[in-house]
Design an enzyme around this catalytic site. Sequence first.
Site, PDB file in Angstrom:
ATOM      1  N   SER A  51       0.818  -1.207   0.000  1.00 14.71           N
ATOM      2  CA  SER A  51       0.000   0.000   0.000  1.00 14.71           C
ATOM      3  C   SER A  51       0.862   1.272   0.000  1.00 14.71           C
ATOM      4  O   SER A  51       1.647   1.478  -0.913  1.00 14.71           O
ATOM      5  CB  SER A  51      -0.942  -0.085   1.204  1.00 14.71           C
ATOM      6  OG  SER A  51      -1.837   0.967   1.237  1.00 14.71           O
ATOM      7  N   ASP A  67      -9.767  -5.324  -4.355  1.00 21.12           N
ATOM      8  CA  ASP A  67      -9.107  -4.258  -3.596  1.00 21.12           C
ATOM      9  C   ASP A  67      -9.770  -2.914  -3.891  1.00 21.12           C
ATOM     10  O   ASP A  67      -9.833  -2.495  -5.040  1.00 21.12           O
ATOM     11  CB  ASP A  67      -7.618  -4.228  -3.991  1.00 21.12           C
ATOM     12  CG  ASP A  67      -6.760  -3.452  -3.015  1.00 21.12           C
ATOM     13  OD1 ASP A  67      -7.268  -2.502  -2.400  1.00 21.12           O
ATOM     14  OD2 ASP A  67      -5.570  -3.797  -2.901  1.00 21.12           O
ATOM     15  N   HIS A 122      -7.487  -5.523  -0.224  1.00 23.78           N
ATOM     16  CA  HIS A 122      -6.286  -4.818   0.224  1.00 23.78           C
ATOM     17  C   HIS A 122      -5.532  -5.510   1.363  1.00 23.78           C
ATOM     18  O   HIS A 122      -4.306  -5.609   1.335  1.00 23.78           O
ATOM     19  CB  HIS A 122      -6.692  -3.411   0.667  1.00 23.78           C
ATOM     20  CG  HIS A 122      -5.593  -2.415   0.627  1.00 23.78           C
ATOM     21  ND1 HIS A 122      -5.023  -1.980  -0.545  1.00 23.78           N
ATOM     22  CD2 HIS A 122      -4.953  -1.764   1.618  1.00 23.78           C
ATOM     23  CE1 HIS A 122      -4.081  -1.101  -0.265  1.00 23.78           C
ATOM     24  NE2 HIS A 122      -4.010  -0.959   1.032  1.00 23.78           N
TER      25      HIS A 122
END
Length: 398
Positions: free
Chosen positions: A174, A341, A374
């Site tokens: 991320s 995601d 995610h």
Amino acid sequence: MGNTIRLLILLLIFVAMGDGARTNMPTSLYTRSVVDGICKTMIETQGYTCEEHKVTTKDGYILSIQRMPKGKSATKNGVKPPVLLQHGLMMDATTWLLNSPAESLAFILTDNWYDVWLGNTRGTNQSQGHTSLSPNDPAYWNWSWDELVAYDLPATFQYVYEQTGQKLHYVGHSLGTLMALGAFAQKEVTNMVRSAALLSPIAYLGQMPSPLARSAADLFIAEDLYWLGLKEFSLGGEATSKLVDDICKTPNINCTNLMAIFTGPNCCINTSKSYLDHEQPTATKNMIHLAQMIRGGSIAMYDYGNSGENNKYYGQPTPPKYDMASIPNDLPLFLSYGGKDMLSDVKDVQTLLEKLKDHDPDKLVVQYREDYAHADFVFGVNAKQVVYNPLMAFFHLH
Ligand SMILES: *[C@@H]1O[C@H](CO)[C@@H](O)[C@H](O)[C@H]1NC(C)=O
Ligand SMILES: *[C@@H]1O[C@H](CO)[C@@H](O)[C@H](O)[C@H]1NC(C)=O
Ligand SMILES: *[C@@H]1O[C@H](CO)[C@@H](O)[C@H](O)[C@H]1NC(C)=O
Ligand SMILES: *[C@@H]1O[C@H](CO)[C@@H](O)[C@H](O)[C@H]1NC(C)=O
């Protein structure tokens, strides 16, 4: 029900920010004195060796990093390749340690003959030191991810490079991928990189479908002067923890769902763990910068909002862009992204891949997992099979 949860989360953000405003102090509710580091609380408890290190950035931030020099079974002799793991937004190095040692990337790498180093960005619990500022000073929180790119990542790379005398493998999740992509595009640190694995890569955010993130982005932009006044952004204060607890106890709402609102419907995380307890503070300016990316769809430096201010900082009326096409074509890259995601959206990743179209084909591995969202990339109970084994095979080639 979706709307109820959305409202609750917005409320949560407001309460988090309201606390800072009410006490009229831009301070978080955390205890500032960190007694035990991540080595003691998360790594040695699992029977692994761990060392705490400190790195000072050029702008004075003192970062904690942890080293796991050896796994449980020392089967080989010789020099181990160093690998640096860099966590995502509002997280810290515990990201890589929260599941069992058989499931968590830091333990898996150390058991597979890597010299593992864990980064913690400025502002996280473990990295709140500074040569002259305290986290209670507004100036301490005067940064966005531009500074993570320009200072935190280079300082951490340099330190590990000097300690080990070797080029590094890198794993980012991320925000940890955005830091690396930004730095690689500026040709920072590239001379110290052996290869880089980017999980849930974030560079473009213009297509993000997360409704909460989008409305939060709109709020941030609309009220940026107000939010900037608060300096520190955290969800984890006492009041908000209690609120999260209460929300999680409400029938029909559990913390899996809470996390899903932010990150997408994670297929494979362990629902009996409360990952949200490990949320870390960040700078409000950093949140605004991310919000600008969601709004504008480009990857550029922090926008001061008008040409006069931008001129002052950048010598041009608009913020300079990070050019993804200028990442060296021969830098080995492993990108892994998920179909579910909501932060690293498929369309946004495709925009990034388009910019990387001239990358040497044998230096770019792209992995797509239809069912992953995610958090699955770091907390998935099957992530070893799905992502980490291919990732280690990729490292092995470089
Ligand atoms: C931050 O550090 C304090 C003191 O060590 C600890 O009590 C607290 O739980 C930590 N918070 C998080 C989110 O790690
Ligand atoms: C924030 O940092 C900039 C330089 O990046 C500086 O010009 C500005 O005065 C700082 N603001 C505060 C409140 O510290
Ligand atoms: C929480 O939600 C997930 C799916 O969203 C479900 O599988 C799980 O059983 C729920 N846990 C509780 C305690 O209700
Ligand atoms: C999920 O977490 C619980 C509590 O930490 C643990 O007992 C259990 O073994 C975990 N499940 C899996 C599949 O990792």
